[in-house]
Design an enzyme around this catalytic site. Structure first.
Site: not given
Ligand code: AQP
Length: 333
Positions: A201, A198, A114
């Protein structure tokens, strides 16, 4: 056996199919088990580790709560609240950050991903994010934490922090070491545009993910444009590692239909991607469209969503305040 569940989702907008299949779908199943005590948190303190526009953040907090409810989490059975409403999270994170070692945090791969190339410009909050996550979990004596595969390392760190705190303050078993609940299969859904990354968001391309607020035309269009390879659909799982796009789409299909990858491979063996994609769109729409409609309906009722978060915060605060008092006592405050 009854379980104490804690998990969180960041209100950073664009909740997607990866969040649903990797985490929220599991939350719903855990919520539905009578004996489980579940706490599902909209982790807004985590969200501000990267820059957020205040009005958007407020909207996203409500949207995340609406997504929990629209997906099937019952706010009467489980606690739904936002982290910033319970001050014990920030207090506990500070105490735990004095127990945690810099060397442990230096190993966290999510920070490296990140923060990108210019780590000097990343916020201190982004670096210490896993300590706040440990505080979230440990305050509720959680026994199990359902997360996607990407959070596995943070959970291992949480266990290390709990053990070190218990050792440092001579309080064996005081902070409970939680078990991760990571699905064996399909725990990492990849981007529709680049199967090496992956689904996320924050990906600038909206075509890389299925948002949980997408309507059926948007879903169909994104699946149609999803990256594939020129070969027909695979006939066996052993070659999937060389065909990441096919593997990702088949994993999504299998996870949504609750069937094994082998079964999905047999169903589409040798067919064209276009035929598979039509079926894939159909089943995603069947699953996601009702959730998307319910999120939009709930978002029109801000007072209802705020009341759920307020009620949930009061319940969460009762649990967390008790624990932080005990923590402070042990520390010597
Ligand atoms: N691609 C994914 N596949 C499976 N699980 C996922 N999670 C996130 N992306 C995937 C799971 O969703 C939960 C919430 O995630 P989060 O909002 O706390 O943050 P994150 O993991 O950082 O999600 P993003 O979508 O990748 O957000 P950004 O882009 O802001 O970094 C967690 O249990 C995560 O494992």
């Amino acid at each position: 056996m009854s379980k104490k569940i804690f998990s969180g989702v960041q209100p950073t907008g664009n909740l997607h199919l990866g969040n649903y299949l990797g985490a929220i779908k599991n939350f719903v199943e855990l919520n539905n088990k009578i004996d489980n005590e579940c706490v599902f948190c909209v982790v807004d303190l985590h969200a501000i580790t990267t820059k957020q526009e205040p009005k958007e953040l407020k909207k996203n907090i409500r949207e995340t709560a609406a997504t929990f409810i629209a997906s099937g989490i019952d706010p009467k059975k489980s606690i739904i609240f936002n982290q910033s409403m319970v001050s014990a999270h920030a207090e506990c994170a500070w105490i735990l950050s004095c127990v945690s070692r810099i060397g442990w945090l230096n190993r966290m791969t999510q920070f490296k991903e990140k923060a990108g190339k210019d780590k000097e410009k990343a916020s201190i909050g982004l670096y210490s994010y896993p300590v706040l996550m440990a505080a979230d979990i440990l305050l509720y004596d959680a026994t199990h934490v359902p997360v996607g595969d990407d959070q596995k390392q943070h959970l291992e760190l949480c266990r290390d922090i709990a053990q070190k705190f218990n050792n440092d303050f001579n309080a064996p078993e005081f902070l409970r070491t939680p078990e991760p609940l990571i699905q064996k299969e399909f725990s990492r859904i990849m981007s529709l545009k680049d199967a090496q990354k992956k689904m996320s968001k924050s990906d600038p391309s909206d075509l890389s993910r299925i948002n949980l607020t997408d309507d059926k035309d948007q879903i169909a269009n994104k699946i149609k444009k999803a990256k594939t390879d020129p070969l027909p659909m695979p006939s066996e799982s052993s070659i999937l590692s060389k065909r990441p796009e096919a593997e990702n789409l088949l994993s999504i299909y299998s996870s949504v239909t609750n069937q094994s990858l082998e079964k999905s491979i047999n169903e589409f063996n040798g067919k064209n991607f276009s035929e598979f994609k039509e079926k894939l769109s159909e089943i995603i729409i069947e699953k996601i469209e009702p959730i998307s409609k319910e999120i939009k309906r709930l978002l029109k009722d801000e007072r209802y969503l705020d009341s759920i978060l307020l009620e949930g915060s009061k319940k969460a605060d009762r649990i967390a305040s008790k624990k932080i008092i005990e923590i402070k006592e042990l520390v010597g405050f």
